[in-house]
Design an enzyme around this catalytic site. Sequence first.
Site, PDB file in Angstrom:
ATOM      1  N   PRO A  10      -4.370  -2.414  -6.789  1.00  0.00           N
ATOM      2  CA  PRO A  10      -5.014  -3.780  -6.726  1.00  0.00           C
ATOM      3  C   PRO A  10      -5.009  -4.414  -5.454  1.00  0.00           C
ATOM      4  O   PRO A  10      -3.682  -4.327  -4.837  1.00  0.00           O
ATOM      5  CB  PRO A  10      -4.375  -4.515  -7.801  1.00  0.00           C
ATOM      6  CG  PRO A  10      -3.080  -3.799  -8.162  1.00  0.00           C
ATOM      7  CD  PRO A  10      -3.510  -2.383  -7.879  1.00  0.00           C
ATOM      8  N   ASN A  11      -5.894  -4.999  -4.591  1.00  0.00           N
ATOM      9  CA  ASN A  11      -5.843  -5.807  -3.481  1.00  0.00           C
ATOM     10  C   ASN A  11      -5.825  -5.055  -2.352  1.00  0.00           C
ATOM     11  O   ASN A  11      -6.289  -5.338  -1.174  1.00  0.00           O
ATOM     12  CB  ASN A  11      -4.735  -6.981  -3.434  1.00  0.00           C
ATOM     13  CG  ASN A  11      -5.109  -7.914  -4.445  1.00  0.00           C
ATOM     14  OD1 ASN A  11      -6.086  -8.530  -4.852  1.00  0.00           O
ATOM     15  ND2 ASN A  11      -3.756  -8.089  -5.280  1.00  0.00           N
ATOM     16  N   ARG A  18      -6.798  -9.581   5.658  1.00  0.00           N
ATOM     17  CA  ARG A  18      -5.680 -10.585   5.463  1.00  0.00           C
ATOM     18  C   ARG A  18      -4.435 -10.058   5.457  1.00  0.00           C
ATOM     19  O   ARG A  18      -4.315  -8.848   5.271  1.00  0.00           O
ATOM     20  CB  ARG A  18      -5.871 -11.241   4.198  1.00  0.00           C
ATOM     21  CG  ARG A  18      -7.133 -11.900   3.914  1.00  0.00           C
ATOM     22  CD  ARG A  18      -7.364 -13.273   3.291  1.00  0.00           C
ATOM     23  NE  ARG A  18      -8.636 -13.432   2.742  1.00  0.00           N
ATOM     24  CZ  ARG A  18      -9.035 -13.436   1.646  1.00  0.00           C
ATOM     25  NH1 ARG A  18      -8.477 -13.372   0.326  1.00  0.00           N
ATOM     26  NH2 ARG A  18     -10.372 -13.841   1.323  1.00  0.00           N
ATOM     27  N   TYR A  23       0.866  -6.017   6.481  1.00  0.00           N
ATOM     28  CA  TYR A  23       0.155  -4.597   5.968  1.00  0.00           C
ATOM     29  C   TYR A  23      -0.500  -3.940   7.378  1.00  0.00           C
ATOM     30  O   TYR A  23      -1.140  -2.809   7.123  1.00  0.00           O
ATOM     31  CB  TYR A  23      -0.594  -4.625   5.118  1.00  0.00           C
ATOM     32  CG  TYR A  23      -0.152  -5.237   3.638  1.00  0.00           C
ATOM     33  CD1 TYR A  23       1.072  -4.631   3.192  1.00  0.00           C
ATOM     34  CD2 TYR A  23      -0.506  -6.557   2.899  1.00  0.00           C
ATOM     35  CE1 TYR A  23       1.751  -5.042   1.862  1.00  0.00           C
ATOM     36  CE2 TYR A  23       0.358  -7.068   1.821  1.00  0.00           C
ATOM     37  CZ  TYR A  23       1.476  -6.367   1.400  1.00  0.00           C
ATOM     38  OH  TYR A  23       2.072  -6.753   0.377  1.00  0.00           O
ATOM     39  N   ASN A  74      -0.553   4.499  -4.260  1.00  0.00           N
ATOM     40  CA  ASN A  74       0.100   3.379  -3.927  1.00  0.00           C
ATOM     41  C   ASN A  74      -0.205   2.278  -5.106  1.00  0.00           C
ATOM     42  O   ASN A  74      -1.324   1.837  -5.168  1.00  0.00           O
ATOM     43  CB  ASN A  74      -0.523   2.738  -2.483  1.00  0.00           C
ATOM     44  CG  ASN A  74       0.279   1.473  -2.104  1.00  0.00           C
ATOM     45  OD1 ASN A  74       0.810   0.760  -2.903  1.00  0.00           O
ATOM     46  ND2 ASN A  74      -0.093   1.021  -1.019  1.00  0.00           N
ATOM     47  N   ALA A  77       0.699  -4.086  -6.594  1.00  0.00           N
ATOM     48  CA  ALA A  77       1.577  -4.846  -7.299  1.00  0.00           C
ATOM     49  C   ALA A  77       1.806  -4.442  -8.560  1.00  0.00           C
ATOM     50  O   ALA A  77       3.084  -4.513  -9.277  1.00  0.00           O
ATOM     51  CB  ALA A  77       0.925  -6.210  -7.436  1.00  0.00           C
ATOM     52  N   GLU A  98       4.818   8.514  -4.384  1.00  0.00           N
ATOM     53  CA  GLU A  98       4.586   7.212  -4.117  1.00  0.00           C
ATOM     54  C   GLU A  98       4.328   6.569  -2.735  1.00  0.00           C
ATOM     55  O   GLU A  98       5.374   7.163  -2.028  1.00  0.00           O
ATOM     56  CB  GLU A  98       5.607   6.228  -5.033  1.00  0.00           C
ATOM     57  CG  GLU A  98       5.528   4.693  -5.009  1.00  0.00           C
ATOM     58  CD  GLU A  98       6.591   4.155  -5.358  1.00  0.00           C
ATOM     59  OE1 GLU A  98       7.591   4.891  -6.385  1.00  0.00           O
ATOM     60  OE2 GLU A  98       6.832   2.948  -5.705  1.00  0.00           O
ATOM     61  N   HIS A 100       3.994   3.240  -0.062  1.00  0.00           N
ATOM     62  CA  HIS A 100       3.920   1.705   0.369  1.00  0.00           C
ATOM     63  C   HIS A 100       3.721   1.640   1.651  1.00  0.00           C
ATOM     64  O   HIS A 100       4.459   2.185   2.625  1.00  0.00           O
ATOM     65  CB  HIS A 100       5.131   1.080  -0.219  1.00  0.00           C
ATOM     66  CG  HIS A 100       5.169   1.153  -1.670  1.00  0.00           C
ATOM     67  ND1 HIS A 100       4.192   0.373  -2.649  1.00  0.00           N
ATOM     68  CD2 HIS A 100       5.963   1.694  -2.637  1.00  0.00           C
ATOM     69  CE1 HIS A 100       4.530   0.706  -3.810  1.00  0.00           C
ATOM     70  NE2 HIS A 100       5.704   1.558  -3.807  1.00  0.00           N
ATOM     71  N   ARG A 107      11.816  -6.243   1.340  1.00  0.00           N
ATOM     72  CA  ARG A 107      10.989  -7.765   0.936  1.00  0.00           C
ATOM     73  C   ARG A 107      11.547  -8.528  -0.010  1.00  0.00           C
ATOM     74  O   ARG A 107      12.981  -8.465  -0.373  1.00  0.00           O
ATOM     75  CB  ARG A 107       9.667  -7.375   0.760  1.00  0.00           C
ATOM     76  CG  ARG A 107       8.988  -6.304   2.097  1.00  0.00           C
ATOM     77  CD  ARG A 107       7.343  -6.114   1.845  1.00  0.00           C
ATOM     78  NE  ARG A 107       6.797  -7.371   1.679  1.00  0.00           N
ATOM     79  CZ  ARG A 107       5.684  -7.548   1.299  1.00  0.00           C
ATOM     80  NH1 ARG A 107       4.891  -6.258   0.882  1.00  0.00           N
ATOM     81  NH2 ARG A 107       4.893  -8.652   0.890  1.00  0.00           N
TER      82      ARG A 107
HETATM   83  O1  CA2 Z   1       3.448  -2.233   0.844  1.00  0.00           O
HETATM   84  C1  CA2 Z   1       2.512  -1.658   0.120  1.00  0.00           C
HETATM   85  O2  CA2 Z   1       2.030  -0.975   0.224  1.00  0.00           O
HETATM   86  C2  CA2 Z   1       2.659  -2.502  -1.464  1.00  0.00           C
HETATM   87  O3  CA2 Z   1       2.384  -1.725  -2.502  1.00  0.00           O
HETATM   88  C3  CA2 Z   1       1.406  -3.529  -0.962  1.00  0.00           C
HETATM   89  C4  CA2 Z   1       0.989  -4.352  -2.566  1.00  0.00           C
HETATM   90  C5  CA2 Z   1       2.573  -5.173  -2.665  1.00  0.00           C
HETATM   91  O4  CA2 Z   1       2.379  -5.849  -3.977  1.00  0.00           O
HETATM   92  C6  CA2 Z   1       3.616  -4.178  -2.949  1.00  0.00           C
HETATM   93  O5  CA2 Z   1       4.728  -4.881  -3.399  1.00  0.00           O
HETATM   94  C7  CA2 Z   1       3.570  -3.300  -1.765  1.00  0.00           C
HETATM   95  C8  CA2 Z   1       0.112  -5.413  -2.005  1.00  0.00           C
HETATM   96  C9  CA2 Z   1      -1.342  -4.805  -1.510  1.00  0.00           C
HETATM   97  C10 CA2 Z   1      -2.339  -5.987  -1.487  1.00  0.00           C
HETATM   98  O6  CA2 Z   1      -2.607  -6.006  -0.142  1.00  0.00           O
HETATM   99  C11 CA2 Z   1      -3.425  -7.009   0.436  1.00  0.00           C
HETATM  100  C12 CA2 Z   1      -3.946  -6.555   1.705  1.00  0.00           C
HETATM  101  C13 CA2 Z   1      -4.613  -7.802   2.219  1.00  0.00           C
HETATM  102  C14 CA2 Z   1      -4.627  -8.919   1.957  1.00  0.00           C
HETATM  103  C15 CA2 Z   1      -3.994  -9.037   0.662  1.00  0.00           C
HETATM  104  C16 CA2 Z   1      -3.272  -8.181  -0.118  1.00  0.00           C
END
Ligand code: CA2
Length: 163
Positions: A10-11, A18, A23, A74, A77, A98, A100, A107
């Site tokens: 997700p996301n 953003r 990221y 990946n 969340a 896996e 990330h 974090r």
């Molecule tokens: O570091 C990673 O790849 C994560 O899997 C990214 C997830 C986060 O919840 C994990 O803890 C670590 C979040 C992905 C959301 O990505 C966004 C990208 C742009 C704007 C908002 C969120």
Amino acid sequence: MLRVLVLHGPNLNMLGARETSIYGSATLDAIDTSLKKLGEDLGVTLDIRQSNLEGELVTWIQEARSDYHGIIINPAAYTHTSIAIRDALAAVNVPVIEVHLSNIHRREEFRRHSYVSGVALGLITGFGPTGYLLALRGLHEYLGSHESKPASHRLNRTRARKR
Ligand code: CA2
């Protein structure tokens, strides 16, 4: 030809728009394009999908059992919350890497635990988009040195032996 399923949770579809300080500025399309290029170089067919829905990810993982030699995921969340995704990955019986983008261990406390790591062959965290490429190289090398076939092939071989 090896077949690998790549799943983005997700996301991750918002990458590049953003949260770029965490990221990076690469979009998901750019990451997928570089993965496909590496897949072509290595002779690996990639099926790349993104979903914001836990159940959809679980269904795709279940289907991977018969069609793919490995999974790169990946879980975003869901890494930190989803026993359903962990159970599906454990049941599918193909190697899982896996990935990330960020280093989840640097974090917030709640990101430091992954339900997925315990059922994964390997974990790559903190290398940004390069992490996906490292995962594909690692999985490709692993599959080259271990006999690993999708369930449909295993089934055919068992039947063939009985004949
Ligand atoms: O570091 C990673 O790849 C994560 O899997 C990214 C997830 C986060 O919840 C994990 O803890 C670590 C979040 C992905 C959301 O990505 C966004 C990208 C742009 C704007 C908002 C969120």
